[in-house]
Design an enzyme around this catalytic site. Structure first.
Site, mmCIF file in Angstrom:
data_model
loop_
_atom_site.group_PDB
_atom_site.id
_atom_site.type_symbol
_atom_site.label_atom_id
_atom_site.label_comp_id
_atom_site.label_asym_id
_atom_site.label_seq_id
_atom_site.Cartn_x
_atom_site.Cartn_y
_atom_site.Cartn_z
ATOM 1 N N GLU A 1 32.884 33.449 31.265
ATOM 2 C CA GLU A 1 33.227 32.260 30.503
ATOM 3 C C GLU A 1 33.810 31.266 31.507
ATOM 4 O OE1 GLU A 1 36.033 32.753 27.282
ATOM 5 O OE2 GLU A 1 35.900 30.609 26.787
ATOM 6 N N ARG B 1 37.728 48.305 33.117
ATOM 7 C CA ARG B 1 37.998 47.112 33.904
ATOM 8 C C ARG B 1 38.916 47.456 35.063
ATOM 9 N NH1 ARG B 1 38.726 42.958 30.561
ATOM 10 N NH2 ARG B 1 39.943 41.649 31.921
ATOM 11 N N LYS C 1 42.763 35.564 33.012
ATOM 12 C CA LYS C 1 42.550 34.176 33.419
ATOM 13 C C LYS C 1 43.557 33.244 32.757
ATOM 14 C CE LYS C 1 38.034 34.305 32.720
ATOM 15 N NZ LYS C 1 36.675 33.827 32.470
HETATM 16 P P1 ATP Z 1 39.930 37.560 31.627
HETATM 17 O O1 ATP Z 1 40.580 38.580 30.766
HETATM 18 O O2 ATP Z 1 40.421 37.530 33.013
HETATM 19 O O3 ATP Z 1 39.911 36.189 31.045
HETATM 20 P P2 ATP Z 1 37.320 37.909 30.694
HETATM 21 O O4 ATP Z 1 36.725 39.204 30.380
HETATM 22 O O5 ATP Z 1 37.710 37.104 29.546
HETATM 23 O O6 ATP Z 1 38.456 38.072 31.755
HETATM 24 P P3 ATP Z 1 34.867 36.722 31.401
HETATM 25 O O7 ATP Z 1 34.625 35.427 32.069
HETATM 26 O O8 ATP Z 1 34.459 36.865 30.002
HETATM 27 O O9 ATP Z 1 36.387 36.998 31.581
HETATM 28 O O10 ATP Z 1 34.280 37.916 32.272
HETATM 29 C C1 ATP Z 1 32.967 37.946 32.752
HETATM 30 C C2 ATP Z 1 32.579 39.363 32.998
HETATM 31 O O11 ATP Z 1 33.486 39.969 33.906
HETATM 32 C C3 ATP Z 1 32.627 40.185 31.734
HETATM 33 O O12 ATP Z 1 31.465 40.968 31.666
HETATM 34 C C4 ATP Z 1 33.851 41.016 31.870
HETATM 35 O O13 ATP Z 1 33.714 42.233 31.213
HETATM 36 C C5 ATP Z 1 33.969 41.180 33.376
HETATM 37 N N1 ATP Z 1 35.357 41.366 33.755
HETATM 38 C C6 ATP Z 1 36.403 40.562 33.468
HETATM 39 N N2 ATP Z 1 37.540 41.084 33.924
HETATM 40 C C7 ATP Z 1 37.225 42.251 34.540
HETATM 41 C C8 ATP Z 1 37.965 43.255 35.217
HETATM 42 N N3 ATP Z 1 39.289 43.179 35.364
HETATM 43 N N4 ATP Z 1 37.298 44.322 35.707
HETATM 44 C C9 ATP Z 1 35.966 44.409 35.585
HETATM 45 N N5 ATP Z 1 35.214 43.499 34.957
HETATM 46 C C10 ATP Z 1 35.818 42.430 34.430
HETATM 47 MG MG MG Z 2 35.539 37.524 28.168
#
Ligand code: ATP
Ligand code: MG
Length: 577
Positions: A36, A262, A272
């Protein structure tokens, strides 16, 4: 098909291999990385990128970069651009496969209309608060919305008017009609569309209804022909909804969702939202502050793509959440820099040394090996003269036992130059602190070797006062004091746990003249001090270095502790030898 076998395998790769054997997706492998664009990528994303792009590469498949841009309120073009830069920098290529969920807004909306026509979705006019109340809990079933029985015609009309912008935000939502008594809360008539009167960074003001992630994601995957939709564990309970949607709709394919744990790293946060708060409240200098766990921050700190990929490979891919030690990340950086960083000399806290018996205007060049690990990196010369600087910490007037560096009457080696003996100390009259040392040198020890086999215990780094260059050096420590900064803070807010001394700026440093014109991102080993990377703040005469990592490796100790063995040695802070 390319066979770019990974060094190790994991349960996701095993599923993919199995599917290839059985021909489940017609022998194709298509993955995607779906960020995102609401912030910069962090090291957790790097794990997901290495996994998704890695699996595609190893199997001759493709990996799409898809921006999950379904929430215009939080998303920005700056983030879209930084994400592309970071994925490329990590060494991955999506080729022609750059997509946006917003590319599918029209198709997603048509599918929603189809769900309504099939009696599988309805417009609900409960407030968000009421929707929560009606949803029930893990132990109690939910209750049907009073609008669940609206006719297809009524729903079509209302949805059409939602899209046309006739209603304020929160007035209506579109919900799937599944089962309000399902033990899985995600199946209790989840919201598919909400009204948002917001400008979208790509579609502008065209839309005022936006699909939820749960609705847009499976359909986007299906439209793109993704075979394996790899996501983090928190989406496990969403998988039945993912599958339900794809079963109801005439989508071109049905990808398989696979969840993995994760990445969490000690002393850091991966959210984020929280990282954004650190930036907005100026606790850090920006998303690329070298203390941030962002890819851009790590890059500025001195991490190479190789070091980050090595880290992602070592941590592996598992099904259970865990916390990886920050020390492992540093270990990967150290190994990488040990191989490629040139050795140079820098003095962080200068103490003037006068070599009394060295001719006043004489300058000679001494030879210094660039990297003892790699003879192909050659050597360079360093000017030696009568007035030098050494580090304050390398001199003690009353040396304790075990201190082998310089002290009155003691002889030490100046690295690559000569043996010197301290013959005098000029002290500050008030504080008694040493201001200047007087030494004599032995001309027979050129290159730091004595002809008579005389041994000295200490070897010091040094620079020539007249030839060295001024530099600013920034030393970093963990951004948070606690190894688990995400733990419950009792409501104080996570910023309460910030380490007040995570940044120390040294402005009086001196570096050897070969560093003139050093370009940002270049990394060096400052002998005996650690690895340092040229900061982009470097401009013209102004040299700025970030300490990427100290020399002392704490990873072995951490491993021992984890295995329950006591370990010797001290904690892993600043590496001095
Ligand atoms: P955040 O919680 O930091 O905002 P998010 O999952 O909302 O992370 P996205 O931009 O949706 O952020 O993530 C893109 C991809 O990265 C998704 O497939 C998500 O599962 C993966 N991802 C995000 N954080 C992690 C992590 N800590 N470890 C592994 N994969 C991750
Ligand atoms: Mg997400």
């Amino acid at each position: 098909m390319t066979t770019n076998a990974p060094a190790s395998t994991d349960f996701v790769r095993e599923i993919v291999a199995q599917d290839l054997r059985t021909g489940k997706h017609g022998g194709r492998v298509a993955t995607r990385f779906p960020p995102e664009p609401n912030g910069y990528l962090h090291i957790g994303h790097a794990k997901s990128i290495c996994l998704n792009f890695g699996i595609a590469q190893e199997n001759g498949g493709v990996c799409h970069l898809r921006f999950d841009d379904t929430n215009p309120a939080r998303e920005e073009v700056e983030y879209v651009e930084s994400i592309q830069e970071d994925v490329r920098w990590l060494g991955f290529d999506w080729g022609a496969h750059l997509y946006y969920a917003s590319d599918y807004f029209e198709q997603l909306c048509q599918y929603a209309v189809q769900l309504i026509q099939d009696g599988k979705a309805y417009v609900c006019s409960l407030s968000p608060q009421e929707i929560r109340e009606y949803r029930g809990t893990l132990t109690e079933p939910g209750r049907d919305s009073p609008h669940r029985t609206r006719t297809v015609a009524e729903n079509l009309g209302l949805f059409q008017r939602m899209r046309a912008g006739e209603f304020p935000e929160g007035a209506h939502v579109l919900r799937a009609k599944i089962d309000m008594a399902s033990p899985n809360l995600n199946l209790r008539d989840p919201v598919l569309y909400r009204i948002l009167h917001a400008q979208h960074h790509r579609t502008g003001g065209v839309w005022c209804i936006y699909p939820t992630y749960d609705y847009a994601h499976p359909i986007s995957d299906a439209i793109e022909g993704i075979t394996h939709s790899i996501c983090t564990l928190e989406f496990e309970a969403h998988r039945p909804l993912y599958d339900w949607l794809l079963e109801q709709l005439p989508v071109p394919s049905h990808p398989q969702q696979i969840e993995f744990a994760r990445l969490n790293v000690s002393y850091t946060l991966m959210s984020k939202r929280k990282l954004l708060q650190l930036v907005e409240q100026k606790h850090v200098s920006g998303w690329d502050d070298p203390r941030m766990p962002t890819i851009s921050g790590l890059r500025r700190r001195g991490y190479s793509p190789e070091a980050l990929r090595d880290f992602c490979e070592r941590i592996g891919v598992a099904k259970r959440d865990n916390v990886v030690e920050f020390a492992l990340l540093e270990h990967c950086l150290r190994e990488d820099l040990n191989r490629r960083a040139a050795r140079v000399m820098a003095v962080l806290h200068p103490l003037r040394v006068i070599i009394d018996n060295y001719p006043e205007h004489q300058v000679e060049q001494v030879d210094s090996v660039n990297n003892p690990e790699d003879s192909s990196m050659g050597s360079h010369t360093i000017p030696f003269s009568r007035v030098l600087y050494i580090d304050r910490e390398d001199f003690q007037e009353d040396p304790p036992k075990g201190f082998f560096r310089l002290s009155p009457g003691r002889e030490v080696r100046l690295k690559d130059a000569f043996y010197v003996t301290c013959v005098g100390v000029v002290k500050d009259e008030q504080t008694g602190a040493p201001m200047e040392l007087h030494c004599t040198y032995d001309p027979e020890t050129r290159g730091g070797r004595s002809a008579d086999g005389r041994v000295v215990r200490g070897t010091l780094h040094w620079v020539s006062a007249a030839h060295s260059l001024p530099a600013e050096v920034r030393l970093y420590d963990h951004l948070f004091l606690s190894a688990d900064p995400g733990a419950d803070d009792g409501g104080a807010g996570f910023t309460q746990g910030l380490n007040p001394s995570s940044l120390e700026v040294l402005t009086q440093c001196r570096v050897e003249p070969s560093l003139a014109g050093a370009a940002p991102q270049n990394c060096y080993q400052f002998l005996r001090l650690g690895y340092f990377c040229v900061d982009p703040d470097t401009a013209g005469e102004r040299l700025v270095f970030n300490r990427a990592v100290s020399l002392r490796d704490t990873w072995a100790r951490v491993q021992k502790e984890q295995q329950g063995q006591p370990s010797k040695g001290q904690s892993g802070r600043a590496g001095r030898v």
